[in-house]
Write a protein that holds these residues in place. Structure first.
Motif, PDB file in Angstrom:
ATOM      1  N   GLY A 295      21.065   2.326  19.729  1.00  0.00           N
ATOM      2  CA  GLY A 295      19.780   1.760  19.884  1.00  0.00           C
ATOM      3  C   GLY A 295      18.804   3.105  19.280  1.00  0.00           C
ATOM      4  N   LYS A 296      18.073   2.804  18.547  1.00  0.00           N
ATOM      5  CA  LYS A 296      17.231   3.764  17.853  1.00  0.00           C
ATOM      6  C   LYS A 296      16.295   4.389  19.205  1.00  0.00           C
ATOM      7  CE  LYS A 296      12.483   3.881  15.710  1.00  0.00           C
ATOM      8  NZ  LYS A 296      11.503   3.231  14.998  1.00  0.00           N
ATOM      9  N   TRP A 297      15.920   3.618  20.224  1.00  0.00           N
ATOM     10  CA  TRP A 297      15.359   3.901  21.006  1.00  0.00           C
ATOM     11  C   TRP A 297      16.604   4.969  22.707  1.00  0.00           C
ATOM     12  CZ3 TRP A 297      10.367   5.597  19.504  1.00  0.00           C
ATOM     13  CH2 TRP A 297      10.345   4.137  18.511  1.00  0.00           C
ATOM     14  N   SER A 298      16.973   4.573  22.127  1.00  0.00           N
ATOM     15  CA  SER A 298      18.779   4.834  23.299  1.00  0.00           C
ATOM     16  C   SER A 298      18.656   6.680  22.706  1.00  0.00           C
ATOM     17  CB  SER A 298      19.482   3.900  23.794  1.00  0.00           C
ATOM     18  OG  SER A 298      18.993   2.886  24.199  1.00  0.00           O
ATOM     19  N   VAL A 299      18.992   6.180  21.868  1.00  0.00           N
ATOM     20  CA  VAL A 299      19.032   7.501  20.979  1.00  0.00           C
ATOM     21  C   VAL A 299      18.403   8.438  21.419  1.00  0.00           C
ATOM     22  CG1 VAL A 299      19.834   9.454  18.904  1.00  0.00           C
ATOM     23  CG2 VAL A 299      21.219   6.705  19.541  1.00  0.00           C
TER      24      VAL A 299
ATOM     25  N   THR B 158       9.845   1.884  29.098  1.00  0.00           N
ATOM     26  CA  THR B 158      10.464   1.480  30.293  1.00  0.00           C
ATOM     27  C   THR B 158      11.588   0.762  30.572  1.00  0.00           C
ATOM     28  OG1 THR B 158       8.264   1.217  31.399  1.00  0.00           O
ATOM     29  CG2 THR B 158       9.794   0.242  32.393  1.00  0.00           C
ATOM     30  N   LEU B 159      11.511  -0.463  29.369  1.00  0.00           N
ATOM     31  CA  LEU B 159      12.869  -1.407  29.508  1.00  0.00           C
ATOM     32  C   LEU B 159      14.457  -0.886  28.739  1.00  0.00           C
ATOM     33  CD1 LEU B 159      11.391  -4.554  27.120  1.00  0.00           C
ATOM     34  CD2 LEU B 159      12.045  -4.395  29.599  1.00  0.00           C
ATOM     35  N   THR B 160      14.254   0.214  27.821  1.00  0.00           N
ATOM     36  CA  THR B 160      15.053   0.908  26.870  1.00  0.00           C
ATOM     37  C   THR B 160      15.919   1.637  28.687  1.00  0.00           C
ATOM     38  OG1 THR B 160      14.588   1.240  24.837  1.00  0.00           O
ATOM     39  CG2 THR B 160      16.463   2.475  25.874  1.00  0.00           C
ATOM     40  N   LEU B 161      14.673   2.478  29.104  1.00  0.00           N
ATOM     41  CA  LEU B 161      15.185   3.700  30.575  1.00  0.00           C
ATOM     42  C   LEU B 161      16.051   2.538  31.174  1.00  0.00           C
ATOM     43  CD1 LEU B 161      12.446   5.853  30.621  1.00  0.00           C
ATOM     44  CD2 LEU B 161      14.792   6.607  30.545  1.00  0.00           C
TER      45      LEU B 161
ATOM     46  N   ALA C 115      18.923  15.410  27.285  1.00  0.00           N
ATOM     47  CA  ALA C 115      20.025  16.300  27.608  1.00  0.00           C
ATOM     48  C   ALA C 115      19.793  17.872  27.730  1.00  0.00           C
ATOM     49  CB  ALA C 115      20.149  16.579  26.083  1.00  0.00           C
ATOM     50  N   GLN C 116      18.135  18.257  28.206  1.00  0.00           N
ATOM     51  CA  GLN C 116      17.738  19.384  28.316  1.00  0.00           C
ATOM     52  C   GLN C 116      17.665  19.411  30.304  1.00  0.00           C
ATOM     53  OE1 GLN C 116      18.893  22.391  26.637  1.00  0.00           O
ATOM     54  NE2 GLN C 116      19.342  20.631  25.112  1.00  0.00           N
ATOM     55  N   GLY C 117      18.285  18.499  30.234  1.00  0.00           N
ATOM     56  CA  GLY C 117      17.558  18.212  32.304  1.00  0.00           C
ATOM     57  C   GLY C 117      16.790  17.069  32.367  1.00  0.00           C
ATOM     58  N   PRO C 118      16.239  16.966  33.373  1.00  0.00           N
ATOM     59  CA  PRO C 118      15.633  15.939  34.157  1.00  0.00           C
ATOM     60  C   PRO C 118      14.143  15.882  33.601  1.00  0.00           C
ATOM     61  CG  PRO C 118      16.616  17.267  35.937  1.00  0.00           C
ATOM     62  CD  PRO C 118      16.875  17.814  34.624  1.00  0.00           C
ATOM     63  N   ILE C 119      13.709  14.322  33.314  1.00  0.00           N
ATOM     64  CA  ILE C 119      12.237  15.279  32.214  1.00  0.00           C
ATOM     65  C   ILE C 119      11.791  13.688  32.890  1.00  0.00           C
ATOM     66  CG2 ILE C 119      13.781  13.098  30.613  1.00  0.00           C
ATOM     67  CD1 ILE C 119      11.811  15.005  28.875  1.00  0.00           C
ATOM     68  N   ARG C 120      10.251  14.088  32.890  1.00  0.00           N
ATOM     69  CA  ARG C 120       9.585  12.928  33.353  1.00  0.00           C
ATOM     70  C   ARG C 120       9.380  11.906  32.601  1.00  0.00           C
ATOM     71  NH1 ARG C 120       5.374  15.066  37.315  1.00  0.00           N
ATOM     72  NH2 ARG C 120       4.883  13.480  37.934  1.00  0.00           N
ATOM     73  N   PHE C 121       8.762  10.553  33.206  1.00  0.00           N
ATOM     74  CA  PHE C 121       8.539   9.762  32.092  1.00  0.00           C
ATOM     75  C   PHE C 121       7.508   9.855  31.061  1.00  0.00           C
ATOM     76  CE2 PHE C 121       6.272   5.775  30.913  1.00  0.00           C
ATOM     77  CZ  PHE C 121       6.936   4.751  30.410  1.00  0.00           C
ATOM     78  N   THR C 122       5.986  10.687  31.534  1.00  0.00           N
ATOM     79  CA  THR C 122       5.000  10.587  30.900  1.00  0.00           C
ATOM     80  C   THR C 122       5.748  12.071  29.536  1.00  0.00           C
ATOM     81  OG1 THR C 122       4.419  12.507  32.415  1.00  0.00           O
ATOM     82  CG2 THR C 122       3.262  10.028  32.153  1.00  0.00           C
ATOM     83  N   GLU C 123       6.729  12.749  29.841  1.00  0.00           N
ATOM     84  CA  GLU C 123       7.130  13.924  28.838  1.00  0.00           C
ATOM     85  C   GLU C 123       7.963  12.680  27.326  1.00  0.00           C
ATOM     86  OE1 GLU C 123       9.283  15.916  31.895  1.00  0.00           O
ATOM     87  OE2 GLU C 123       7.982  17.832  31.847  1.00  0.00           O
ATOM     88  N   LEU C 124       8.839  12.132  28.401  1.00  0.00           N
ATOM     89  CA  LEU C 124       9.438  11.226  27.285  1.00  0.00           C
ATOM     90  C   LEU C 124       8.475  10.268  26.312  1.00  0.00           C
ATOM     91  CD1 LEU C 124      12.437   9.772  29.795  1.00  0.00           C
ATOM     92  CD2 LEU C 124      12.719  10.594  27.188  1.00  0.00           C
ATOM     93  N   GLU C 125       7.468  10.009  26.848  1.00  0.00           N
ATOM     94  CA  GLU C 125       6.409   9.262  26.105  1.00  0.00           C
ATOM     95  C   GLU C 125       5.973   9.590  25.167  1.00  0.00           C
ATOM     96  OE1 GLU C 125       2.747   5.593  27.553  1.00  0.00           O
ATOM     97  OE2 GLU C 125       3.309   7.417  29.023  1.00  0.00           O
ATOM     98  N   ARG C 126       5.458  10.832  25.687  1.00  0.00           N
ATOM     99  CA  ARG C 126       5.292  12.254  24.547  1.00  0.00           C
ATOM    100  C   ARG C 126       6.387  12.965  23.311  1.00  0.00           C
ATOM    101  NH1 ARG C 126       2.102  14.334  29.067  1.00  0.00           N
ATOM    102  NH2 ARG C 126       3.919  15.860  29.934  1.00  0.00           N
ATOM    103  N   SER C 127       7.302  12.886  23.503  1.00  0.00           N
ATOM    104  CA  SER C 127       8.299  13.680  23.195  1.00  0.00           C
ATOM    105  C   SER C 127       8.716  12.603  21.904  1.00  0.00           C
ATOM    106  CB  SER C 127       9.293  13.988  24.028  1.00  0.00           C
ATOM    107  OG  SER C 127       9.613  13.161  24.389  1.00  0.00           O
ATOM    108  N   ILE C 128       9.116  11.256  21.739  1.00  0.00           N
ATOM    109  CA  ILE C 128       9.014  10.279  20.649  1.00  0.00           C
ATOM    110  C   ILE C 128       8.304   9.135  20.633  1.00  0.00           C
ATOM    111  CG2 ILE C 128      10.330   8.166  21.321  1.00  0.00           C
ATOM    112  CD1 ILE C 128      12.397   9.221  24.107  1.00  0.00           C
ATOM    113  N   GLU C 129       7.937   9.719  20.026  1.00  0.00           N
ATOM    114  CA  GLU C 129       6.716   9.188  18.422  1.00  0.00           C
ATOM    115  C   GLU C 129       7.157   7.575  18.480  1.00  0.00           C
ATOM    116  OE1 GLU C 129       5.439   9.954  14.216  1.00  0.00           O
ATOM    117  OE2 GLU C 129       5.687  11.744  15.465  1.00  0.00           O
ATOM    118  N   GLY C 130       6.495   6.710  18.628  1.00  0.00           N
ATOM    119  CA  GLY C 130       6.405   5.316  18.164  1.00  0.00           C
ATOM    120  C   GLY C 130       6.621   4.297  19.552  1.00  0.00           C
ATOM    121  N   ILE C 131       7.561   4.995  20.227  1.00  0.00           N
ATOM    122  CA  ILE C 131       7.248   4.289  21.524  1.00  0.00           C
ATOM    123  C   ILE C 131       6.771   3.306  22.508  1.00  0.00           C
ATOM    124  CG2 ILE C 131       8.450   6.016  23.055  1.00  0.00           C
ATOM    125  CD1 ILE C 131      10.693   4.525  23.858  1.00  0.00           C
TER     126      ILE C 131
END
Length: 133
Positions: A29-33, A62-65, A40-56
């Protein structure tokens, strides 16, 4: 060749393909990938994920995680701080999947020019058909 000559029924094919298709649908899935690549580089916080994935959206993240955690691909660790610190990390199975995704990405990069040229040649040859599409 007719179906009765092969000994393979639609039910047999679907019985085998459904579980595989379900797993592939989830991990491809688009968001899963994008989450798997970001984590992949190690533990990451929710807000870091949110900032690094454009458009999510926050809800989709939350649902994908949650689904990735349910599938055993991501671990969620809550650190007892104020406010709570939550980190996500790939499991060994997801790390293996990431390596596979990396090989697929490398393949796509190596072959993108070939595919673009093939599309252009096909479009030129089939232009009258494509105009109606």
């Amino acid at each position: 060749m007719s179906q009765r000559n092969t000994g393979v029924t639609v039910e047999a094919v679907n019985a085998h393909a459904c579980p595989v298709r379900e797993v592939l649908d989830r991990v491809a899935g688009k968001w899963s990938v994008q989450i798997l690549v970001a984590a992949a580089q190690g533990p990451i916080r929710f807000t870091e994920l949110e900032r690094s994935i454009e458009g999510i959206s926050r809800r989709m993240l939350t649902l994908t995680l949650r689904n990735l955690e349910r599938d055993g691909l991501v671990t969620r660790t809550v650190h007892p701080t104020v406010p709570p610190k939550v980190e996500y990390a790939l499991t060994p199975v997801a790390t293996e999947l990431h390596e596979t995704l990396q090989r697929l990405t490398d393949w796509a990069e190596r072959n993108r020019v070939y595919i673009a040229e093939s599309r252009a040649a096909y479009d030129t040859e089939h232009q009258p058909e494509l105009v109606d599409v």
